[in-house]
Write a protein that holds these residues in place. Structure first.
Motif, PDB file in Angstrom:
ATOM      1  N   ILE A 156      -0.148   6.968   3.295  1.00  0.00           N
ATOM      2  CA  ILE A 156       0.744   5.459   3.700  1.00  0.00           C
ATOM      3  C   ILE A 156       0.029   4.894   2.806  1.00  0.00           C
ATOM      4  CG2 ILE A 156       0.925   4.238   5.095  1.00  0.00           C
ATOM      5  CD1 ILE A 156       2.401   6.094   5.656  1.00  0.00           C
ATOM      6  N   ALA A 157       0.411   4.021   2.134  1.00  0.00           N
ATOM      7  CA  ALA A 157       0.161   2.754   1.345  1.00  0.00           C
ATOM      8  C   ALA A 157      -0.637   2.064   1.913  1.00  0.00           C
ATOM      9  CB  ALA A 157       1.221   2.063  -0.184  1.00  0.00           C
ATOM     10  N   LEU A 158      -1.803   1.150   0.930  1.00  0.00           N
ATOM     11  CA  LEU A 158      -2.480   0.638   2.017  1.00  0.00           C
ATOM     12  C   LEU A 158      -2.573  -0.997   2.439  1.00  0.00           C
ATOM     13  CD1 LEU A 158      -5.393   1.145   2.304  1.00  0.00           C
ATOM     14  CD2 LEU A 158      -6.424  -0.147   0.996  1.00  0.00           C
ATOM     15  N   GLY A 159      -1.069  -1.451   1.827  1.00  0.00           N
ATOM     16  CA  GLY A 159      -0.824  -2.156   1.993  1.00  0.00           C
ATOM     17  C   GLY A 159      -0.268  -2.507   3.288  1.00  0.00           C
ATOM     18  N   LYS A 160       0.822  -1.115   3.206  1.00  0.00           N
ATOM     19  CA  LYS A 160       1.713  -0.839   4.533  1.00  0.00           C
ATOM     20  C   LYS A 160       1.044  -1.023   6.005  1.00  0.00           C
ATOM     21  CE  LYS A 160       4.216   1.314   1.247  1.00  0.00           C
ATOM     22  NZ  LYS A 160       5.100   2.371   0.966  1.00  0.00           N
ATOM     23  N   LEU A 161      -0.030   0.093   6.028  1.00  0.00           N
ATOM     24  CA  LEU A 161      -1.234   0.269   6.820  1.00  0.00           C
ATOM     25  C   LEU A 161      -1.484  -0.780   7.522  1.00  0.00           C
ATOM     26  CD1 LEU A 161      -2.389   2.673   8.802  1.00  0.00           C
ATOM     27  CD2 LEU A 161      -3.867   3.064   6.778  1.00  0.00           C
ATOM     28  N   ALA A 162      -2.305  -2.096   6.751  1.00  0.00           N
ATOM     29  CA  ALA A 162      -2.624  -3.475   6.945  1.00  0.00           C
ATOM     30  C   ALA A 162      -1.236  -3.657   7.833  1.00  0.00           C
ATOM     31  CB  ALA A 162      -3.453  -3.884   5.964  1.00  0.00           C
ATOM     32  N   CYS A 367      19.612  -2.761 -10.563  1.00  0.00           N
ATOM     33  CA  CYS A 367      18.583  -2.294  -9.245  1.00  0.00           C
ATOM     34  C   CYS A 367      18.420  -3.052  -8.733  1.00  0.00           C
ATOM     35  CB  CYS A 367      17.238  -2.014 -10.716  1.00  0.00           C
ATOM     36  SG  CYS A 367      17.759  -0.480 -12.282  1.00  0.00           S
ATOM     37  N   ILE A 368      18.194  -1.559  -7.264  1.00  0.00           N
ATOM     38  CA  ILE A 368      17.641  -2.162  -6.288  1.00  0.00           C
ATOM     39  C   ILE A 368      16.037  -2.205  -6.093  1.00  0.00           C
ATOM     40  CG2 ILE A 368      17.525  -1.845  -3.743  1.00  0.00           C
ATOM     41  CD1 ILE A 368      20.102  -2.474  -3.925  1.00  0.00           C
ATOM     42  N   THR A 369      15.806  -3.020  -6.048  1.00  0.00           N
ATOM     43  CA  THR A 369      13.718  -2.116  -6.195  1.00  0.00           C
ATOM     44  C   THR A 369      13.464  -3.198  -4.614  1.00  0.00           C
ATOM     45  OG1 THR A 369      13.271  -4.694  -7.108  1.00  0.00           O
ATOM     46  CG2 THR A 369      13.310  -3.257  -8.041  1.00  0.00           C
ATOM     47  N   THR A 370      12.946  -2.178  -3.853  1.00  0.00           N
ATOM     48  CA  THR A 370      13.163  -2.149  -2.497  1.00  0.00           C
ATOM     49  C   THR A 370      12.380  -2.545  -2.206  1.00  0.00           C
ATOM     50  OG1 THR A 370      12.438   0.476  -3.056  1.00  0.00           O
ATOM     51  CG2 THR A 370      14.971  -0.157  -2.131  1.00  0.00           C
ATOM     52  N   GLY A 371      10.675  -2.807  -2.327  1.00  0.00           N
ATOM     53  CA  GLY A 371       9.413  -2.915  -1.779  1.00  0.00           C
ATOM     54  C   GLY A 371       8.524  -4.000  -2.974  1.00  0.00           C
ATOM     55  N   HIS A 372       7.912  -4.927  -3.058  1.00  0.00           N
ATOM     56  CA  HIS A 372       6.955  -5.703  -2.989  1.00  0.00           C
ATOM     57  C   HIS A 372       5.780  -5.049  -3.392  1.00  0.00           C
ATOM     58  CE1 HIS A 372       4.451  -9.442  -3.988  1.00  0.00           C
ATOM     59  NE2 HIS A 372       4.865 -10.323  -3.897  1.00  0.00           N
ATOM     60  N   ALA A 373       5.146  -5.096  -4.390  1.00  0.00           N
ATOM     61  CA  ALA A 373       4.125  -4.675  -5.558  1.00  0.00           C
ATOM     62  C   ALA A 373       2.445  -4.427  -4.941  1.00  0.00           C
ATOM     63  CB  ALA A 373       3.421  -5.647  -7.141  1.00  0.00           C
ATOM     64  N   LEU A 374       2.562  -5.581  -4.373  1.00  0.00           N
ATOM     65  CA  LEU A 374       1.393  -5.832  -2.772  1.00  0.00           C
ATOM     66  C   LEU A 374       0.749  -4.978  -2.050  1.00  0.00           C
ATOM     67  CD1 LEU A 374       0.743  -9.684  -3.053  1.00  0.00           C
ATOM     68  CD2 LEU A 374      -0.764  -7.614  -3.774  1.00  0.00           C
ATOM     69  N   LYS A 375       2.120  -4.049  -1.565  1.00  0.00           N
ATOM     70  CA  LYS A 375       2.576  -2.903  -0.584  1.00  0.00           C
ATOM     71  C   LYS A 375       1.359  -1.470  -0.481  1.00  0.00           C
ATOM     72  CE  LYS A 375       5.625  -3.680   1.918  1.00  0.00           C
ATOM     73  NZ  LYS A 375       5.515  -3.389   3.811  1.00  0.00           N
ATOM     74  N   ASP A 376       0.906  -2.013  -2.122  1.00  0.00           N
ATOM     75  CA  ASP A 376       0.386  -0.485  -3.018  1.00  0.00           C
ATOM     76  C   ASP A 376      -0.810  -1.131  -3.808  1.00  0.00           C
ATOM     77  OD1 ASP A 376      -0.776   2.209  -2.896  1.00  0.00           O
ATOM     78  OD2 ASP A 376       0.734   3.228  -3.799  1.00  0.00           O
ATOM     79  N   PRO A 377      -1.815  -1.492  -3.130  1.00  0.00           N
ATOM     80  CA  PRO A 377      -2.200  -2.054  -4.554  1.00  0.00           C
ATOM     81  C   PRO A 377      -3.246  -0.782  -5.344  1.00  0.00           C
ATOM     82  CG  PRO A 377      -3.557  -2.492  -2.827  1.00  0.00           C
ATOM     83  CD  PRO A 377      -1.965  -2.010  -2.140  1.00  0.00           C
ATOM     84  N   GLU A 378      -3.952   0.575  -4.031  1.00  0.00           N
ATOM     85  CA  GLU A 378      -4.307   1.577  -4.330  1.00  0.00           C
ATOM     86  C   GLU A 378      -4.057   1.821  -5.993  1.00  0.00           C
ATOM     87  OE1 GLU A 378      -6.982   3.382  -1.237  1.00  0.00           O
ATOM     88  OE2 GLU A 378      -4.775   3.397  -1.128  1.00  0.00           O
ATOM     89  N   ILE A 379      -1.943   2.057  -6.663  1.00  0.00           N
ATOM     90  CA  ILE A 379      -1.746   2.212  -7.025  1.00  0.00           C
ATOM     91  C   ILE A 379      -2.452   2.089  -8.647  1.00  0.00           C
ATOM     92  CG2 ILE A 379       0.435   1.570  -8.129  1.00  0.00           C
ATOM     93  CD1 ILE A 379      -0.054   5.331  -7.016  1.00  0.00           C
TER      94      ILE A 379
END
Ligand code: AN7
Length: 403
Positions: A156-162, A367-379
């Motif tokens: 799970i991307a870190l932001g979402k888990l948080a 284009c639908i962009t579904t989620g924010h960049a900060l959801k997954d800073p690790e990438i």
């Protein structure tokens, strides 16, 4: 008036019934709304706050029901001028990352959790690749109801888990992937009376169909040629198509866009089924992609998505992880829009389909962009340039500035 209908055998069910697949044939259910009962003018809609509940008459909740809302929807539709020039199409970005918890899931959850309360549920639950759990946790908090989320442990991307932790959900890591977690929560939801809020729940998709309504609103009731959607469990593309069809049937628009679904290469059962001309997908046992949001091998709503694509004479394509990161970078650096990897698949898909000659020059594409960049800073830390660190003197800084 509204009710549930099986998409396969058309069996009908009362809206009060807590049911997710047809008792007769096990088919998926969808909400059927009697649009001929709705009486609302465009001018009336335009007076209301822009967001999911602007379209109240088109949403299947009781007239007296208390709405659980965080003012979701009303997201920007950007005209991507720099990328349009570069790609030779008229490109728009519907940025769902601008929702309260940073993804389109909030549109579904305002409807889904409102429905849960209407049905007097005591607890809600979901399996999730991250965003669903973040969103459900927030809406359950707002509603004051218990929330259980099952997540593939370590994926799970870190932001979402948080977010899921922050909003007080009971967060349970499963040693297995999303498909396994979904099977488990479906079993548990029946056993323990937990109201299930994955996209197999047709009410949730009723909230998400407002993405289509808003696009029409923002294009001043013109219809784009094509809408491109990242696809995982197949709920969103199905919901958006339903939204367009309803506005068409109601008479707000007189044409329909082409729906285009994009998946990550190693998690692309829908693309495979589409290209082979099949109605059913063959599950992928070990889906893999850096776009963890769509790391899904057995999408439950695949029959709905395949219909949306076929009915609209659309297309499905997959992209590699490298193409996804390149697209994420392009959008971030040419347009200033930060999205998570799964969202960037829509841009990567457009680039690929222009190359393949599927998308024509000059097409008006959303284009639908579904989620924010900060959801997954690790990438970003693992795939992009490292920040520079220097001693605090002008010499050291000069050498960088003048390089
Ligand atoms: C950013 O959170 O399935 O095809 O459990 O988070 O409707 O599944 C997320 C899906 C695209 C795919 N983009 O939408 C979950 C989950 C983002 C997502 C999708 C997801 P569907």
């Amino acid at each position: 008036m509204y009710e549930l209908r099986c998409i396969e055998c058309r069996e009908r069910y009362a809206p009060e019934e807590i049911i997710f697949t047809c008792k007769k044939c096990n088919g998926l259910l969808e909400v059927w709304m009697n649009l001929s009962e709705i009486e609302v003018k465009r001018e009336e809609l335009e007076k209301r706050m822009f967001g999911v509940w602007r379209y109240r008459e088109f949403l299947p909740v009781g007239k007296k029901t208390k709405i659980i809302t965080l003012q979701e929807g009303g997201t920007p539709l950007y005209k991507a001028e720099n990328l349009s020039k570069e790609l030779g199409v008229e490109l728009y970005i519907k940025n769902e990352g601008a929702n309260p918890t940073g993804s389109f899931k909030d549109r579904g959850m305002t409807l889904g959790v409102t429905k849960a309360i209407e049905l007097k549920a005591k607890a809600v639950g979901c399996a999730s690749t991250g965003n669903t759990s973040a969103s459900l946790a927030a809406y359950a908090a707002k509603a004051g109801i218990k929330c259980f989320v099952l997540l593939p442990a370590g994926k799970i991307a870190l932001g979402k888990l948080a977010q899921a932790i922050l909003h007080g959900a009971v967060v349970i890591g499963i040693r297995g992937n999303f498909d396994v977690a979904l099977k488990l929560i479906r079993e548990a939801s029946q056993k323990f009376n937990i109201y299930l809020l994955n996209s197999i729940n047709p009410w949730r998709l009723e909230g998400q169909k407002t993405e289509a309504y808003e696009i029409i609103d923002q294009l001043v009731f013109e219809v784009p040629d094509r809408v491109v959607v990242p696809v995982g469990n197949c709920g969103n593309i199905s919901a958006i198509w339903k939204g367009f069809k309803e506005f068409y049937e109601y008479g707000f628009i007189n044409e329909l866009p082409i729906m285009t679904g994009i998946q990550a290469e190693k998690a692309s059962p829908v693309v495979k089924a589409f290209k082979e001309g099949k109605d059913k997908i063959s599950p992928i046992e070990k889906p893999e992609t850096i776009a963890t949001a769509i790391r899904i091998g057995k999408p439950v709503n695949a029959p709905k998505a395949l219909r949306a694509i076929r009915e609209s004479r659309g297309y499905a394509e997959s992209c590699t992880d490298e193409e996804i990161i390149e697209a994420q970078k392009l959008l971030a650096r040419k347009e200033g829009i930060g999205v998570e990897p799964a969202s960037a698949t829509s841009i990567a898909g457009v680039i690929k389909l222009i190359d393949e000659g599927i998308i024509d020059k000059g097409e008006r594409v959303v284009c639908i962009t579904t989620g924010h960049a900060l959801k997954d800073p690790e990438i970003v830390f693992s795939r992009y340039e490292k920040p520079i660190e220097i001693e605090p003197d002008i010499e050291a800084l000069s050498s960088i500035i003048t390089k």
